[in-house]
Design a protein around this motif. Structure first.
Motif, PDB file in Angstrom:
ATOM      1  N   LYS A 290      55.704  45.208  73.320  1.00 60.54           N
ATOM      2  CA  LYS A 290      56.794  45.929  73.992  1.00 60.54           C
ATOM      3  C   LYS A 290      58.050  45.990  73.140  1.00 60.54           C
ATOM      4  CE  LYS A 290      55.312  44.497  78.661  1.00 60.54           C
ATOM      5  NZ  LYS A 290      55.731  43.757  79.898  1.00 60.54           N
ATOM      6  N   PHE A 291      58.320  44.913  72.424  1.00 62.13           N
ATOM      7  CA  PHE A 291      59.547  44.807  71.633  1.00 62.13           C
ATOM      8  C   PHE A 291      59.186  44.262  70.239  1.00 62.13           C
ATOM      9  CE2 PHE A 291      60.756  44.385  76.073  1.00 62.13           C
ATOM     10  CZ  PHE A 291      61.807  45.303  76.179  1.00 62.13           C
ATOM     11  N   PRO A 292      58.653  45.121  69.374  1.00 66.49           N
ATOM     12  CA  PRO A 292      58.227  44.638  68.047  1.00 66.49           C
ATOM     13  C   PRO A 292      59.385  44.115  67.206  1.00 66.49           C
ATOM     14  CG  PRO A 292      58.108  47.041  68.201  1.00 66.49           C
ATOM     15  CD  PRO A 292      58.329  46.538  69.574  1.00 66.49           C
ATOM     16  N   ASP A 293      60.597  44.599  67.466  1.00 72.15           N
ATOM     17  CA  ASP A 293      61.797  44.111  66.774  1.00 72.15           C
ATOM     18  C   ASP A 293      62.873  43.919  67.835  1.00 72.15           C
ATOM     19  OD1 ASP A 293      63.960  43.515  65.175  1.00 72.15           O
ATOM     20  OD2 ASP A 293      64.118  45.517  64.282  1.00 72.15           O
ATOM     21  N   PHE A 294      62.808  42.783  68.512  1.00 72.28           N
ATOM     22  CA  PHE A 294      63.693  42.577  69.662  1.00 72.28           C
ATOM     23  C   PHE A 294      65.157  42.553  69.229  1.00 72.28           C
ATOM     24  CE2 PHE A 294      65.145  39.770  73.350  1.00 72.28           C
ATOM     25  CZ  PHE A 294      65.172  40.832  74.238  1.00 72.28           C
ATOM     26  N   ALA A 295      65.476  41.876  68.132  1.00 71.44           N
ATOM     27  CA  ALA A 295      66.862  41.831  67.664  1.00 71.44           C
ATOM     28  C   ALA A 295      67.371  43.224  67.312  1.00 71.44           C
ATOM     29  CB  ALA A 295      66.981  40.896  66.464  1.00 71.44           C
ATOM     30  N   GLY A 296      66.527  44.037  66.656  1.00 69.70           N
ATOM     31  CA  GLY A 296      66.926  45.403  66.346  1.00 69.70           C
ATOM     32  C   GLY A 296      67.144  46.227  67.601  1.00 69.70           C
ATOM     33  N   HIS A 297      66.279  46.031  68.583  1.00 63.94           N
ATOM     34  CA  HIS A 297      66.427  46.720  69.862  1.00 63.94           C
ATOM     35  C   HIS A 297      67.751  46.346  70.531  1.00 63.94           C
ATOM     36  CE1 HIS A 297      65.805  47.645  74.108  1.00 63.94           C
ATOM     37  NE2 HIS A 297      65.944  46.354  74.369  1.00 63.94           N
ATOM     38  N   VAL A 298      68.058  45.068  70.575  1.00 59.60           N
ATOM     39  CA  VAL A 298      69.316  44.623  71.182  1.00 59.60           C
ATOM     40  C   VAL A 298      70.498  45.260  70.458  1.00 59.60           C
ATOM     41  CG1 VAL A 298      70.805  42.622  71.577  1.00 59.60           C
ATOM     42  CG2 VAL A 298      68.347  42.469  72.046  1.00 59.60           C
ATOM     43  N   GLU A 299      70.431  45.305  69.143  1.00 64.29           N
ATOM     44  CA  GLU A 299      71.524  45.896  68.364  1.00 64.29           C
ATOM     45  C   GLU A 299      71.686  47.380  68.689  1.00 64.29           C
ATOM     46  OE1 GLU A 299      73.047  46.176  63.701  1.00 64.29           O
ATOM     47  OE2 GLU A 299      71.017  45.467  64.186  1.00 64.29           O
ATOM     48  N   ARG A 300      70.592  48.089  68.861  1.00 62.70           N
ATOM     49  CA  ARG A 300      70.687  49.514  69.190  1.00 62.70           C
ATOM     50  C   ARG A 300      71.298  49.725  70.574  1.00 62.70           C
ATOM     51  NH1 ARG A 300      65.792  49.269  66.388  1.00 62.70           N
ATOM     52  NH2 ARG A 300      64.524  49.144  68.291  1.00 62.70           N
ATOM     53  N   VAL A 301      70.918  48.892  71.536  1.00 60.51           N
ATOM     54  CA  VAL A 301      71.505  49.016  72.876  1.00 60.51           C
ATOM     55  C   VAL A 301      72.994  48.687  72.820  1.00 60.51           C
ATOM     56  CG1 VAL A 301      71.548  48.013  75.186  1.00 60.51           C
ATOM     57  CG2 VAL A 301      69.359  48.613  74.126  1.00 60.51           C
ATOM     58  N   ARG A 302      73.358  47.659  72.094  1.00 61.97           N
ATOM     59  CA  ARG A 302      74.773  47.304  71.981  1.00 61.97           C
ATOM     60  C   ARG A 302      75.552  48.408  71.279  1.00 61.97           C
ATOM     61  NH1 ARG A 302      76.983  43.417  69.787  1.00 61.97           N
ATOM     62  NH2 ARG A 302      78.208  42.513  71.493  1.00 61.97           N
ATOM     63  N   GLY A 303      74.868  49.195  70.459  1.00 61.45           N
ATOM     64  CA  GLY A 303      75.518  50.319  69.812  1.00 61.45           C
ATOM     65  C   GLY A 303      75.949  51.411  70.768  1.00 61.45           C
ATOM     66  N   THR A 304      75.390  51.430  71.963  1.00 59.64           N
ATOM     67  CA  THR A 304      75.824  52.395  72.988  1.00 59.64           C
ATOM     68  C   THR A 304      77.102  51.952  73.685  1.00 59.64           C
ATOM     69  OG1 THR A 304      74.584  51.375  74.822  1.00 59.64           O
ATOM     70  CG2 THR A 304      73.398  52.963  73.421  1.00 59.64           C
ATOM     71  N   GLY A 305      77.558  50.736  73.396  1.00 63.75           N
ATOM     72  CA  GLY A 305      78.741  50.195  74.059  1.00 63.75           C
ATOM     73  C   GLY A 305      78.435  49.192  75.144  1.00 63.75           C
ATOM     74  N   LEU A 306      77.160  48.931  75.388  1.00 60.07           N
ATOM     75  CA  LEU A 306      76.766  47.992  76.430  1.00 60.07           C
ATOM     76  C   LEU A 306      76.622  46.579  75.876  1.00 60.07           C
ATOM     77  CD1 LEU A 306      73.968  50.015  78.292  1.00 60.07           C
ATOM     78  CD2 LEU A 306      76.421  49.982  78.766  1.00 60.07           C
ATOM     79  N   ARG A 307      77.057  45.593  76.644  1.00 58.15           N
ATOM     80  CA  ARG A 307      76.684  44.215  76.364  1.00 58.15           C
ATOM     81  C   ARG A 307      75.256  43.998  76.855  1.00 58.15           C
ATOM     82  NH1 ARG A 307      81.042  40.796  75.271  1.00 58.15           N
ATOM     83  NH2 ARG A 307      82.719  42.078  74.394  1.00 58.15           N
ATOM     84  N   TYR A 308      74.561  42.978  76.299  1.00 59.11           N
ATOM     85  CA  TYR A 308      73.130  42.828  76.563  1.00 59.11           C
ATOM     86  C   TYR A 308      72.826  41.397  77.016  1.00 59.11           C
ATOM     87  CZ  TYR A 308      68.212  44.194  75.863  1.00 59.11           C
ATOM     88  OH  TYR A 308      66.897  44.520  76.045  1.00 59.11           O
ATOM     89  N   LEU A 309      72.204  41.273  78.200  1.00 58.27           N
ATOM     90  CA  LEU A 309      71.710  40.000  78.717  1.00 58.27           C
ATOM     91  C   LEU A 309      70.204  40.101  78.925  1.00 58.27           C
ATOM     92  CD1 LEU A 309      74.779  40.218  79.790  1.00 58.27           C
ATOM     93  CD2 LEU A 309      74.094  38.482  81.458  1.00 58.27           C
ATOM     94  N   ALA A 310      69.511  38.976  78.817  1.00 56.15           N
ATOM     95  CA  ALA A 310      68.079  38.916  79.117  1.00 56.15           C
ATOM     96  C   ALA A 310      67.826  37.885  80.203  1.00 56.15           C
ATOM     97  CB  ALA A 310      67.268  38.573  77.868  1.00 56.15           C
ATOM     98  N   TRP A 311      66.811  38.149  80.992  1.00 57.01           N
ATOM     99  CA  TRP A 311      66.394  37.260  82.090  1.00 57.01           C
ATOM    100  C   TRP A 311      65.625  36.071  81.535  1.00 57.01           C
ATOM    101  CZ3 TRP A 311      61.339  35.982  83.522  1.00 57.01           C
ATOM    102  CH2 TRP A 311      61.182  35.351  84.760  1.00 57.01           C
ATOM    103  N   ILE A 312      65.860  34.917  82.143  1.00 58.97           N
ATOM    104  CA  ILE A 312      65.075  33.732  81.820  1.00 58.97           C
ATOM    105  C   ILE A 312      65.050  32.824  83.035  1.00 58.97           C
ATOM    106  CG2 ILE A 312      67.056  32.466  80.861  1.00 58.97           C
ATOM    107  CD1 ILE A 312      65.087  31.249  78.800  1.00 58.97           C
TER     108      ILE A 312
END
Length: 584
Positions: free
Chosen positions: A249-271
């Protein structure tokens, strides 16, 4: 001591105890095994009363009793939908750091309080028994507190005009006594959550698409919920424990997070760091430290009283945030730790305090402006040092439950921003149904969880409009003086006031007080099922400008008129909004 256990059906069957006057019409009796407890009541500078009980390190039972009078309801954090007065054979609860809080408020039909109290220590497990004593025509509240080295302390609020007023006084005391976690601006911005939109069927491309749309409509944060991790499929928790991104689902999770943050959104994950499932790769290593089954399906619970468990949880959470560039975490199922309460071991609340203190400290070392979401029922004063986003319990599609639960949380929210449960609605529903979800969450930070690319244009316009209005009115809705009315009325008229402006949200057919002399702007939200609001204009009335919007934001009327004292009908469509401004 077990005088509060269920061996008696009613409190009248308990062994008698001598009562003494305490405050207003309330009387008190204090019992402790093997000792004669002493108590004093002192007045604090803010007008609250502090009860000190010295029981020489013994557990204590506190019995409170007062005449029934015109009692209408009893509010407490675990009340749910039971908000009227019940018989004392039915009123029981057990509270702890991560499950409610030892506080309660009895009020009469005018809304004024008859009894309002709170234990000053939110950590220990406390058992309560409350309700109408049929034999004595009284209302009783009994609390059983565990042994403690220091005197027990309870706060009491003298009779107040409303539950909200009494709880605000308690909230102010806890705010002064508690080191709350800092609340960055991002914690107070609308959130896009993946949970109801995707459930567990998330992947990088789909989340990034929704992130772009969420940023465009006014969100500031994205929460990636369950499903991002390996073995994160199926509605149970048998795969929990490893907390590694699913490479499919997320082959490059850190890269994915960086792309979402590039939209102006902060990013949290569930645990859910205390859950351990038998399918997890780490299960064999940690299973001896998770002997008790969770109350959610498929998992066991790591025992937070074990120092190695605490170290493991901190390491897992810190690694997830640091390695992938997250802004924080949605920390779920902490209340599952209470499966170990009462097993004869150390206090679970104290262990969780140690764990969460270590967790916050470690996370703040790797992330500035850290965001941590906590969820009902662990959002009381004792938890504000460990989270800054306090979310309503799950209520998918239920605007009324979201309204009630967020206001319940806000009544005693000491530090963090109160968040709604993610808003869910059908893309095929009328636009008014979508707006109803948004209006139900107005007095909290709204979280959205729908597939934005599948919404019709009217829904998107409604979403844009209400998020924009929410941002404009945030000083009143989040930070102002909120008057929600009686809890048993389910907060069907909620008023918020600050900076010369008032916001009234009406969820049923009832008159709306309008005090034009006090406010330069009055915002009226019609969340009822009729296309009008009935105003009760106070003072001498005023010459005003009125602007009326439909639920999708379209302006449908702008006029100037004189509102005279008394009842006035205003044609505001359901889920619409009227702005009333005095013009002299």
């Amino acid at each position: 001591m077990s005088t509060l256990t269920h061996e008696t059906v009613t409190t009248a069957e308990l062994a008698p105890a001598p009562y003494a006057p305490l405050l207003d019409t309330v009387e008190i009796a204090v019992l402790a095994p093997g000792t004669e407890p002493t108590w004093t009541l002192s007045e604090l500078p803010d007008g609250l009363r502090m009860l000190h009980i010295d029981a020489a390190g013994a557990p204590v039972e506190i019995r409170l009793s007062l005449p029934l009078g015109d009692a209408a309801g009893y509010w407490h954090p675990q009340a749910g939908w039971s908000r009227t007065i019940v018989a004392d054979w039915a009123g029981r609860s057990t509270v702890s750091l991560v499950d409610g809080f030892a506080t309660g408020c009895l009020y009469d039909h005018s809304g004024a309080t008859m009894l309002a109290f709170a234990a000053t220590d939110p950590v220990p497990e406390v058992r309560l028994r409350f309700g109408v004593s049929e034999e004595n025509d009284t209302y009783v509240v009994h609390l059983e507190l565990p042994a403690a080295p220091d005197p027990h302390r309870l706060l009491f609020v003298p009779r107040s005009p409303s539950v909200a007023t009494a709880l605000a006084a308690l909230r102010d005391w806890f705010a002064a006594a508690t080191q709350a976690m800092p609340v960055p601006e991002a914690a107070r911005l609308p959130v896009y959550s993946t949970w109801y939109a995707f459930n567990q069927q998330v992947d990088a491309a789909a989340v990034e698409q929704q992130a772009e749309l969420a940023a465009e409509v006014g969100c500031g944060v994205l929460i990636l919920d369950d499903g991002w991790q390996q073995l994160g499929s199926g509605r149970g928790y048998s795969g929990c424990g490893d907390w590694r991104p699913d490479p499919a689902k997320f082959p490059d999770f850190a890269g994915h997070v960086e792309r979402v943050r590039g939209t102006g959104l902060r990013y949290l994950a569930w645990i859910a760091p205390l859950l351990l499932g038998p399918k997890a790769e780490c299960h064999g290593r940690w299973a001896p430290l998770a002997p008790a089954a969770a109350t959610v399906p498929g998992a066991y619970v790591l025992d937070p009283r074990r120092p190695e468990v605490r170290a493991h949880v901190v390491d897992v959470c810190v690694s997830l945030v640091r390695d992938h560039g997250l802004d924080g975490l949605k920390v779920d199922f902490l209340d599952q730790a209470m499966v170990y309460a009462g097993d004869g071991g150390d206090d679970v609340g104290q262990a969780l305090t140690l764990l969460l203190t270590e967790l916050r400290s470690a996370l703040e070392e790797v992330r500035t402006e850290l965001l941590l979401e906590l969820r009902q029922p662990y959002v009381g004063p004792g938890m504000v040092a460990f989270g800054n986003m306090l979310r309503s319990f799950d209520c998918p599609g239920d605007a009324a439950a979201n309204r009630v639960r967020t206001i319940d949380t806000a009544l005693l929210a000491v530090g963090g921003a109160v968040h709604s449960d993610p808003l869910l609605w059908s893309a095929t529903a009328p636009v008014e149904a979508a707006a109803r979800q948004l209006v139900g969450a107005l007095h909290s930070v709204p979280q959205i969880s729908v597939l934005l690319d599948r919404l019709p244009r009217a829904h998107i316009e409604a979403l844009r409009f209400w998020l924009a209005q929410w941002r404009r009115l945030r000083p009143q809705l989040l930070d102002g003086t909120v008057r929600p009315g009686r809890p048993d009325d389910l907060y069907t008229l909620v008023r918020a006031e600050a900076d010369g402006a008032s916001v009234s949200v009406v969820h049923s057919e009832r008159t709306v007080p309008l005090r034009l002399a006090e406010f330069t702007e009055s915002v009226l939200v019609n969340a009822s099922d009729v296309d009008r609001l009935v105003l009760d204009v106070a003072d001498a009335g005023a010459h005003v400008e009125i602007v009326i919007h439909a639920c999708d934001g379209r302006m449908i009327e702008r006029s100037r008129t004189t509102l005279r004292p008394g009842l006035q009908s205003l044609p505001v469509p359901r889920m619409g909004l009227a702005l009333v401004r005095s013009i002299g």
